[in-house]
Design an enzyme around this catalytic site. Structure first.
Site, PDB file in Angstrom:
ATOM      1  N   ASP A 210       0.811  -1.135  -0.074  1.00 12.41           N
ATOM      2  CA  ASP A 210       0.138   0.052  -0.177  1.00 12.41           C
ATOM      3  C   ASP A 210       0.989   1.263  -0.196  1.00 12.41           C
ATOM      4  OD1 ASP A 210      -2.116  -1.734   0.535  1.00 12.41           O
ATOM      5  OD2 ASP A 210      -1.979  -1.944   2.407  1.00 12.41           O
TER       6      ASP A 210
ATOM      7  N   LYS B  57       2.079   1.955  -5.250  1.00 11.15           N
ATOM      8  CA  LYS B  57       2.832   1.782  -6.264  1.00 11.15           C
ATOM      9  C   LYS B  57       2.105   2.124  -7.555  1.00 11.15           C
ATOM     10  CE  LYS B  57       3.123  -2.272  -4.541  1.00 11.15           C
ATOM     11  NZ  LYS B  57       2.772  -1.915  -3.096  1.00 11.15           N
TER      12      LYS B  57
ATOM     13  N   GLY C 224      -3.999  -4.180  -4.666  1.00  4.90           N
ATOM     14  CA  GLY C 224      -4.976  -3.331  -4.625  1.00  4.90           C
ATOM     15  C   GLY C 224      -4.351  -1.904  -5.241  1.00  4.90           C
ATOM     16  N   HIS C 225      -4.205  -1.737  -6.663  1.00  2.22           N
ATOM     17  CA  HIS C 225      -3.401  -0.643  -6.802  1.00  2.22           C
ATOM     18  C   HIS C 225      -4.383   0.508  -7.355  1.00  2.22           C
ATOM     19  CE1 HIS C 225       0.286  -3.140  -7.621  1.00  2.22           C
ATOM     20  NE2 HIS C 225       0.126  -2.981  -6.477  1.00  2.22           N
TER      21      HIS C 225
ATOM     22  N   GLN D 163       2.200  -5.999  -3.367  1.00  3.93           N
ATOM     23  CA  GLN D 163       2.525  -6.044  -1.889  1.00  3.93           C
ATOM     24  C   GLN D 163       3.909  -5.087  -1.638  1.00  3.93           C
ATOM     25  OE1 GLN D 163       1.816  -9.456  -3.407  1.00  3.93           O
ATOM     26  NE2 GLN D 163      -0.228  -8.794  -2.954  1.00  3.93           N
TER      27      GLN D 163
HETATM   28  P1  IMP Z   1      -2.597 -12.553   1.508  1.00  5.54           P
HETATM   29  O1  IMP Z   1      -1.581 -12.152   0.506  1.00  5.54           O
HETATM   30  O2  IMP Z   1      -3.851 -12.290   1.197  1.00  5.54           O
HETATM   31  O3  IMP Z   1      -2.419 -13.971   1.549  1.00  5.54           O
HETATM   32  O4  IMP Z   1      -2.319 -11.895   2.913  1.00  5.54           O
HETATM   33  C1  IMP Z   1      -0.962 -11.811   3.588  1.00  5.54           C
HETATM   34  C2  IMP Z   1      -0.871 -10.769   4.382  1.00  5.54           C
HETATM   35  O5  IMP Z   1      -0.365  -9.781   3.216  1.00  5.54           O
HETATM   36  C3  IMP Z   1      -1.974 -10.014   5.037  1.00  5.54           C
HETATM   37  O6  IMP Z   1      -1.445  -9.239   6.189  1.00  5.54           O
HETATM   38  C4  IMP Z   1      -2.510  -8.969   4.074  1.00  5.54           C
HETATM   39  O7  IMP Z   1      -2.937  -7.901   4.540  1.00  5.54           O
HETATM   40  C5  IMP Z   1      -0.953  -8.572   3.193  1.00  5.54           C
HETATM   41  N1  IMP Z   1      -1.477  -8.173   2.098  1.00  5.54           N
HETATM   42  C6  IMP Z   1      -1.415  -8.771   0.865  1.00  5.54           C
HETATM   43  N2  IMP Z   1      -1.760  -8.024  -0.072  1.00  5.54           N
HETATM   44  C7  IMP Z   1      -1.515  -6.856   0.061  1.00  5.54           C
HETATM   45  C8  IMP Z   1      -1.516  -5.549  -0.276  1.00  5.54           C
HETATM   46  O8  IMP Z   1      -1.483  -5.382  -1.696  1.00  5.54           O
HETATM   47  N3  IMP Z   1      -1.321  -4.479   0.427  1.00  5.54           N
HETATM   48  C9  IMP Z   1      -1.187  -4.536   1.732  1.00  5.54           C
HETATM   49  N4  IMP Z   1      -1.297  -5.624   2.271  1.00  5.54           N
HETATM   50  C10 IMP Z   1      -1.271  -6.698   1.533  1.00  5.54           C
END
Ligand code: IMP
Length: 431
Positions: free
Chosen positions: A13, A16, A40-41, A223
């Protein structure tokens, strides 16, 4: 022109989407190489907010080619929805513009279900619930079903049958939930197969040719470095390698394919989901950051945890990624603070650490050691020239550069495309 990677150097977040959208105009091809629709861009164009989860943000720039690499876990339902949404918003997603690697692994309905069951009945990671972890698990267990397998109905059916035996056993016997019916999944995935025709191909060959033809490639990280499965705050991480080191494997290119890594970070820190966060602010200051920064998850809508800038973590991420320049985002969010703090070390018991400890349990016990600076207390929103920044804001920017030992290339002063101060264009450096 050379190839540039945009990588988050915090817990995701960082903003990017905006940087990728901005840099896309200099690139020919934009590639996603890891993660899936957990990303989520968010991009704001002319007051219109667009959130992309799977399709590279470069799609918003006319005439650019977008690639979803083999390292991505691919949810065809999300893909179809995004293509249709973008088309209706006037951003055409024709088959000539998007190439989906046949080697990307599919997300299936049972992955999403298992993801949410684990969260509610097992140890909470605070995942996005998009099935990311279970899909990567199947890939590593060599049980995964790839996009190319979906394109052949017979192969898909066989692989689905094998998988459903195990998944339904787990769902029914361990979780005491309903299982999935083969015919329901087949019906929807038959439709996706038709939708995907023409989009699927050999992304690696395509990209290798692009490198040979000296096309400019932009790699779109998802991420952030601190969520990397190996180097992040395990187990509170995502299930892929988010670092620049994974670009080669996740897109099917040799290791020397990246010329420049642009690290993206906010002027403060946020985290969504569980896990240690040494500089977290639980009181009013954190709430002020959340409200000013609109810090609510773009995939799940969850409020993000907010805190001061953590230079210990960011410096580690800079080094791990070989970051050459930084995009500093959301500087304007700090406009109202009287005092601004930066964490430059941790205290763990009687020790002072300049690097994060190896163990996540230790990290959770670390106390931040701060330096304090005066805030600038004037609006920087929408500024476009460095010389127009208030002196104190310039001092803050310079302090971050000094602590991270890295140049700041881009400063973002608002959500719009042109609320941006460009100091160095990463693509120009790679010429
Ligand atoms: P997952 O990727 O859905 O398995 O989530 C694993 C961890 O990564 C959790 O803490 C999510 O909140 C975090 N996470 C996954 N994708 C994002 C992102 O795009 N932005 C921020 N945190 C993320």
């Amino acid at each position: 022109m050379g190839n540039v990677a945009v990588i988050g150097i915090q817990w995701g977040d960082e903003g990017k989407g905006k940087v990728i959208d901005f840099l896309s105009s200099y690139a020919d091809v934009i590639v996603r190489f890891q993660g899936g629709p957990n990303a989520g861009h968010t991009i704001v164009i002319g007051g219109r907010k667009i959130i992309l989860h799977l399709i590279p943000s470069g799609i918003l720039n006319e005439g650019k080619q977008c690639v979803i690499g083999n390292g991505v876990v691919f949810d065809p339902e999300v893909f179809e929805k995004e293509v249709k949404e973008l088309d209706s918003l006037g951003f055409p997603c024709g088959k000539e513009r998007i190439l989906v690697s046949g080697l990307a692994h599919l997300i299936l309905p049972y992955h999403r279900k298992l993801d949410s069951l684990r969260e509610s009945k097992g140890r909470r990671i605070g995942t996005t619930g998009r099935g990311i972890g279970p899909a990567y698990e199947d890939k590593a267990a060599r049980m995964g079903i790839r996009v190319i397998d979906l394109m052949d109905r017979k192969v898909f059916k066989e692989r689905l049958k094998e998988n459903l035996k195990i998944k339904n056993f787990l769902l029914k016997r361990y979780y005491r939930e309903e299982g999935f019916k083969m015919r329901d999944i087949l019906r929807s995935y038959d439709r996706y197969r038709e939708f995907l025709r023409g989009y699927v191909g050999d992304a690696s060959s395509f990209l290798l040719n692009c490198v040979e033809q000296k096309k400019a490639i932009l790699f779109e990280g998802a991420q952030g470095a601190l969520l990397d499965i190996d180097h992040g705050t395990y187990p509170f991480v995502t299930s892929s390698n988010t670092l620049a080191g994974n670009i080669a494997c996740g897109s099917g290119l040799p290791a020397n394919a990246v010329d420049y890594v642009e690290g993206v970070m906010k002027a403060y820190t946020t985290r969504v989901g569980e896990g240690p966060f040494p500089t977290e602010l639980k009181g009013e200051e954190g709430e002020l950051m959340r409200q000013r920064g609109g810090e609510f998850g773009s995939t799940t809508g969850r409020p993000r945890r907010c805190g001061w800038f953590d230079a210990v973590m960011a410096r580690k991420a800079v080094r791990l990624n070989g970051v050459r320049g930084i995009s500093l985002m959301k500087l304007d969010v700090l406009d109202v603070f009287e005092k601004i703090r930066i964490c430059y070390a941790y205290r763990l018991g009687r020790k002072v650490l300049k690097e994060p400890p190896l163990s996540t349990t230790d990290l959770a016990r670390c106390e931040p050691v701060y330096l304090e600076m005066d805030g600038w207390r004037t609006s920087t929103l929408g500024l476009k020239r460095y010389q127009d920044l208030p002196q104190k804001a310039k001092e803050y920017v310079r302090k971050l550069e000094e602590l991270l030992e890295t140049r700041i290339d881009i400063i973002s002063t608002g959500p719009e495309r042109d609320d941006t101060i460009l100091l160095t264009n990463p693509f120009a450096v790679t010429l």
